[in-house]
Design an enzyme around this catalytic site. Structure first.
Site, mmCIF file in Angstrom:
data_model
loop_
_atom_site.group_PDB
_atom_site.id
_atom_site.type_symbol
_atom_site.label_atom_id
_atom_site.label_comp_id
_atom_site.label_asym_id
_atom_site.label_seq_id
_atom_site.Cartn_x
_atom_site.Cartn_y
_atom_site.Cartn_z
ATOM 1 N N SER A 1 49.823 -28.017 25.771
ATOM 2 C CA SER A 1 50.292 -26.942 26.626
ATOM 3 C C SER A 1 49.170 -25.935 26.899
ATOM 4 O O SER A 1 48.178 -26.275 27.518
ATOM 5 C CB SER A 1 51.523 -26.279 26.012
ATOM 6 O OG SER A 1 52.299 -25.673 27.009
ATOM 7 N N ASP B 1 51.051 -8.110 22.381
ATOM 8 C CA ASP B 1 50.683 -7.322 23.555
ATOM 9 C C ASP B 1 49.711 -8.073 24.454
ATOM 10 O O ASP B 1 49.878 -8.118 25.677
ATOM 11 C CB ASP B 1 50.061 -5.982 23.130
ATOM 12 C CG ASP B 1 51.093 -5.012 22.579
ATOM 13 O OD1 ASP B 1 52.291 -5.164 22.919
ATOM 14 O OD2 ASP B 1 50.710 -4.109 21.807
ATOM 15 N N HIS C 1 59.015 -31.145 25.506
ATOM 16 C CA HIS C 1 57.693 -30.530 25.585
ATOM 17 C C HIS C 1 56.891 -30.706 24.301
ATOM 18 O O HIS C 1 55.668 -30.825 24.335
ATOM 19 C CB HIS C 1 57.852 -29.041 25.911
ATOM 20 C CG HIS C 1 56.569 -28.330 26.164
ATOM 21 N ND1 HIS C 1 55.587 -28.827 27.003
ATOM 22 C CD2 HIS C 1 56.088 -27.147 25.703
ATOM 23 C CE1 HIS C 1 54.568 -27.977 27.049
ATOM 24 N NE2 HIS C 1 54.848 -26.964 26.259
#
Length: 333
Positions: A153, A251, A311
Site C-alpha cells: 500500500s 498530525d 487489501h
C-alpha cells in the site's frame, strides 16, 4: 495502507496484533539468534539527517529489523530485500513473513519502520519523495548498492517511486495491493479515522489496559468494527509521567494524506526492471483494468491476484503471498 474499512475482519487484525506482540518479545534482546537466522533490531534516533544525495529533501534514519543467515559463509555477492509496511502499520507486521522470506531465499531481509511510524523518527514532512530518500539513505548507511523491494500500500507506492527515481538501486520490485494509477474510494475515508483518533481524551495515571479500553469506547462512536479499533489502538503507548500518546505521528499523517499520500504522483519515466504486482480479488486497491496503464510505467510488470484476499493480502493469505513472492524473487529472468 493498512485497510481502514469495515471489511477488515477481527481475525485479520488479531493476526497482526499477535505478530506485533511476538516481535516485542524478540526485541528484548538486540541480537537474538536461532538455528536459521540472526535477528537484529534497531531503534532510530528522533532527529533528521542531512541527505547524501543531490536532493534537497532531508531523510530520516529509519528503524529496521534485519534477518541474516548465520549457518553458512555469506556469498561473495549477497542479495538484499527491503520491506516497507503500509500506513498505520510497522515493521512488526512483517516479522513472520520476513523470517520466511529470509529462510527461503537466504537473502538478507530488512523490514523498516517508515518515517512517522513505529520506532522511526517523526517529521512534519510525509511525502513519497521523502520516503524514497529515507530508503536511499538507509541503503547508503548499510553499504547496500542494490536490493529488491517489497512494499504494501503506502509502502508499495514508496517503493514504486524509488524504482522510478533510482532504478540503479532496484533489482526486483514487488508491489502489494496498490496501484500507481487509481485510488480506492476506501482510501478517502481516512480523514474520519484521523479525526476520531485525534479527538480521544484519556485520564492520566491509569494503566495502559484501562487507557486502551477508554480509547476503544471513544472510537466506537465513529468506528463500528471492533477489529479495526483494536488495530488502531495498538498504536497507543505510554509517554511517561502517566500520560499516553500515539506512536504514529498522527498530525503529520493527517496533514499530508489528502495532498501527498492518497494519490500517486504522475510518473514521467519508466522502470524496466522485473516487477510483480500482487492484489487481492476482494480488494479494489489494485484493479485488473488498470494493468494496461500500469504497463506504460512498469513495462516488465507481472500481475497476480490472490483469491478471496482483501487489501491485507499478505496477512489474510500468507502462504499464497509467500509462494508468489519467493518464486518471483528466485526466478531467473
Amino acid at each position: 495502507m493498512i485497510s481502514l474499512n469495515s471489511c477488515m475482519s477481527s481475525s485479520v487484525v488479531g493476526t497482526i496484533v499477535r505478530q506485533m506482540i511476538l516481535l516485542r518479545h524478540s526485541q528484548a534482546s538486540k541480537h537474538a539468534e536461532s538455528n536459521m537466522y540472526r535477528f537484529i533490531s534497531t531503534t532510530a534516533r528522533n532527529d533528521l539527517f542531512s541527505t547524501t544525495s543531490n536532493s534537497s529533501l532531508q531523510p530520516v534514519q529509519m528503524a529496521y529489523s534485519s534477518y541474516e543467515y548465520t549457518k553458512a559463509p555469506p556469498p561473495s555477492d549477497p542479495k538484499h530485500l527491503i520491506v516497507m509496511h503500509g500506513m498505520m502499520g510497522s515493521r512488526s507486521n512483517w516479522n513472520s513473513l520476513s523470517k520466511v522470506l529470509h529462510t527461503k531465499t537466504l537473502w538478507k531481509v530488512i523490514a523498516v519502520d517508515a518515517r512517522n511510524h513505529g520506532d522511526s523518527p517523526h517529521s512534519p514532512e510525509h511525502t513519497y519523495e521523502h520516503l524514497v530518500e529515507d530508503i536511499r539513505f538507509l541503503m547508503d548507511n548499510l553499504g547496500i548498492k542494490k536490493a529488491s523491494f517489497i512494499g504494501h500500500s503506502m509502502g508499495g507506492r514508496a517503493m514504486m517511486m524509488a524504482a522510478l527515481k533510482y532504478p540503479q538501486l532496484v533489482e526486483k520490485l514487488v508491489v502489494v495491493d496498490i496501484s500507481p494509477i487509481g485510488t480506492s474510494p476506501q482510501l478517502m475515508t481516512m480523514g474520519k479515522y484521523f479525526n476520531a483518533m485525534k479527538s480521544i481524551r484519556l485520564q492520566p495515571n491509569i494503566p495502559l489496559s484501562a487507557a486502551r479500553k477508554s480509547a476503544d469506547q471513544q472510537l466506537s462512536a465513529t468506528i463500528d468494527d471492533k477489529g479495526l479499533r483494536d488495530f488502531l489502538i495498538m498504536n497507543l503507548i505510554e509517554a511517561g509521567e502517566g500520560q499516553y500518546t500515539w506512536r504514529i505521528n498522527l498530525d503529520a499523517l493527517a496533514n499530508n494524506f489528502m495532498s501527498k499520500i492518497s494519490t500517486f504522483p504522475k510518473a514521467t519515466n519508466t522502470f524496466t526492471g522485473k516487477t510483480l504486482f500482487i492484489g487481492g480479488t476482494k480488494s479494489d486497491y489494485l484493479k485488473p483494468e488498470e494493468e494496461p496503464d500500469i504497463l506504460k510505467i512498469f513495462p516488465s510488470a507481472e500481475f497476480a491476484y490472490v483469491k478471496d484476499a482483501g487489501h491485507l493480502v499478505h496477512v489474510e493469505r500468507p502462504a499464497e503471498f509467500l509462494s508468489l513472492t519467493i518464486n518471483f524473487l528466485l526466478k531467473e529472468h
